[in-house]
Write an enzyme that holds these catalytic residues in place. Structure first.
Site: not given
Ligand code: ACM
Length: 540
Positions: A190, A263, A329-330, A396, A422
């Site tokens: 990340d 990321h 993602d993102e 997600w 979590f």
């Molecule tokens: C995420 O929470 N960006 C997968």
């Protein structure tokens, strides 16, 4: 009043000796008390089973010894006393991961057709045995038939924001096994670091695995404060192999995640030539939440795709899992919009916008992985462009994204932020330990159905292959904090993914949690959130 009390006691007693008043978590599909003598287990008891499962028979023996102090022999030529007998039966057992467990006539007989079935049976057996040392104990006469509701039952762990010792990773896998999960999703890269040894691009480790400081307190605090400690490290290939083998013996598949094309701040710090500004000296992120704030994307250069092919091949050679998680993602579009090279690349390839470019990265990665016979899992943003349906979507978001993915005939793993993150708070207590935000109680985890009604109505339920909780560790510096955040929510999740939906019952689950799991958390020496009873779903 007195007679009412007597009736109450009587009902309780009847229930106590009846069919369902056991403490097993997750609740089995079928549990029957038999009107037979209990089986006595003592030092003479033998474990007997096929050679193909020898490692699991040892695992059973060691687990039983840790719990009860008894050291049972395995496959001794001469049998005295009772026995725990494992049988393979591919006809009788008609579900993957299924087991039958029958305890009567001086024998505990476990019937399975695969390794996971046996591992699952072992967890049930451990729950039928007392959680204390003794030279002899009894296992009640029962007949249990059991198999999972969902084929994918996972727990994720982010080892980037904070890294955990190998011993904790193994402990985490033990927790998964006990709860009859089957997948460990290992989030290894990340913005804040690379956490796996890579031979082909060594600067990922010498540079990309280390950050110069870490944010102190909450991300939203102003002014932001940082420590001045160099933080980082990575799991060596040898350690990774050790984890994979440890997990495999316990029926857990390890799926690594290499998060691209966003990321990727640690990657571009090590190799700026893969970034949209190759002349920049980047730094591995020291803060959280980089999306649209700091440049962390890969640029679509030939060298970047060579890099992706090479590392995905290296990862594929290391991990036996069928699936490799590619993140997706993102992914901020800002940096591609501002980069003439990326814009020219999109034009040349006929990619209509930056969403299509993001999908291009994923489909190229899928192609590289296919060369190694692997398939892709990606976060639901991988659907922003067009992608072939072999990719599994890890959603997600909420029901909406699940429906979208299902309609496109992708298989979907549900990991909705609410309630399966979590890293969110489990109380509104201002003194509770720091978390990112939110309010995901144990009750809401238990009650959430991974197949939301809207999906069932749209007849897309068959595309939901399971669920998973995600454990992002910005605010979890140590294993003890991870435990505090996962327990008891992980226990609730395990039943929600295993037990038939119609058999779920929150009150009964709470009873079994108290009776069976809280002593088990203590036995493990695990931290857990003790106020779970008070912070119910409705207490907003
Ligand atoms: C995420 O929470 N960006 C997968």
């Amino acid at each position: 009043m007195r007679s009412y009390f007597t009736i109450l006691c009587f009902c309780y007693l009847v229930n106590a000796i009846g069919q369902n008043n056991h403490g097993i978590i997750p609740k089995p599909v079928s549990y029957q008390s038999l009107s037979k003598k209990a089986v006595t287990i003592n030092a003479q008891t033998q474990i007997i089973g096929p050679a193909q499962y020898l490692a699991q028979l040892h695992y059973l023996s060691v687990s039983l010894q840790n719990q009860t102090g008894l050291n049972l022999g395995i496959n001794a030529p001469k049998r005295q006393g009772s026995a725990i007998v494992v049988k393979q039966d591919n006809k009788l057992i008609d579900h993957a991961e299924m087991y039958l467990l029958e305890s009567k006539d001086n024998e505990i007989r476990i019937t399975v057709k695969d390794l996971r079935g046996l591992v699952n049976a072992i967890q049930t057996l451990l729950q039928l045995c007392p959680l204390q040392k003794s030279s002899s104990f009894e296992v009640a006469a029962v007949q249990i038939k059991d198999y999972p509701r969902f084929e994918y039952r996972g727990m994720h762990l982010d080892v980037v924001r904070h890294m955990f010792p190998l011993e904790f990773i193994k402990k985490y896998i033990d927790y998964l096994t006990f709860h009859k999960f089957n997948t460990f999703h290992w989030h290894l890269t990340d913005d804040q670091g690379w956490r796996i040894e890579i031979l082909s691009y060594p600067k990922l480790n010498t540079i990309g695995s280390w950050r110069n400081a870490t944010l102190i307190g909450h991300f939203k605090d102003t002014p932001a404060r940082y420590d001045s400690t160099r933080y980082g490290g990575f799991y060596t290939r040898k350690e990774v192999k050790e984890v994979i083998a440890y997990a495999a013996l316990r029926g857990i598949e390890v799926i690594p995640e290499i998060d691209i094309p966003g990321h990727s701040r640690a990657t571009i710090t090590a190799y700026p030539e893969f970034s949209t500004k190759p002349d920049t000296t980047w730094n591995v992120a020291t803060t959280w939440g980089m999306y649209n704030r700091q440049n962390n994307v890969l640029a679509p250069r030939p060298a970047t795709f060579t890099f992706l092919r090479t590392i995905f091949h290296e990862i594929s050679d290391l991990f036996p899992s069928k699936y490799i998680h590619v993140g997706g993602d993102e992914c901020s579009k800002l940096w591609w919009k501002a980069d003439p090279f990326s814009q020219a690349f999109m034009k040349e390839k006929g990619l209509k916008d930056e969403h299509a470019l993001q999908t291009y990265f994923i489909s190229q990665s899928a192609k590289f992985l296919k060369e190694k016979n692997k398939q892709v899992i990606g976060w639901h943003e991988i659907l922003e462009g067009e992608l072939d349906t072999s990719a599994i979507v890890m959603n997600w978001g909420g029901a909406k994204e699940g429906i979208e993915a299902g309609k496109l005939k992708h298989r979907v793993i549900m990991t909705p932020g609410k309630p399966y993150y979590f890293d969110h708070y489990q109380s509104h207590d201002p003194k509770d330990s720091l978390a990112i935000h939110g309010y995901n109680t144990m009750d809401s985890v238990y009650q959430y159905d991974p197949v939301p009604a809207a999906l069932r109505d749209a007849k897309l339920d068959q595309y939901i292959i399971g669920g998973q909780a995600n454990v992002w560790t910005e605010y979890m510096g140590y294993g003890t904090k991870v435990e505090y955040m996962i327990f008891p929510r992980m226990t609730a999740l395990s039943e929600s993914l295993w037990t038939p939906a119609a058999d779920k019952n929150l009150d009964d689950f709470r009873r079994r949690l108290k009776q069976n799991m809280l002593p088990r958390y203590d036995f493990w020496g695990a931290h857990y959130f003790k106020q779970w009873e008070q912070w119910t779903r409705d207490k907003q």
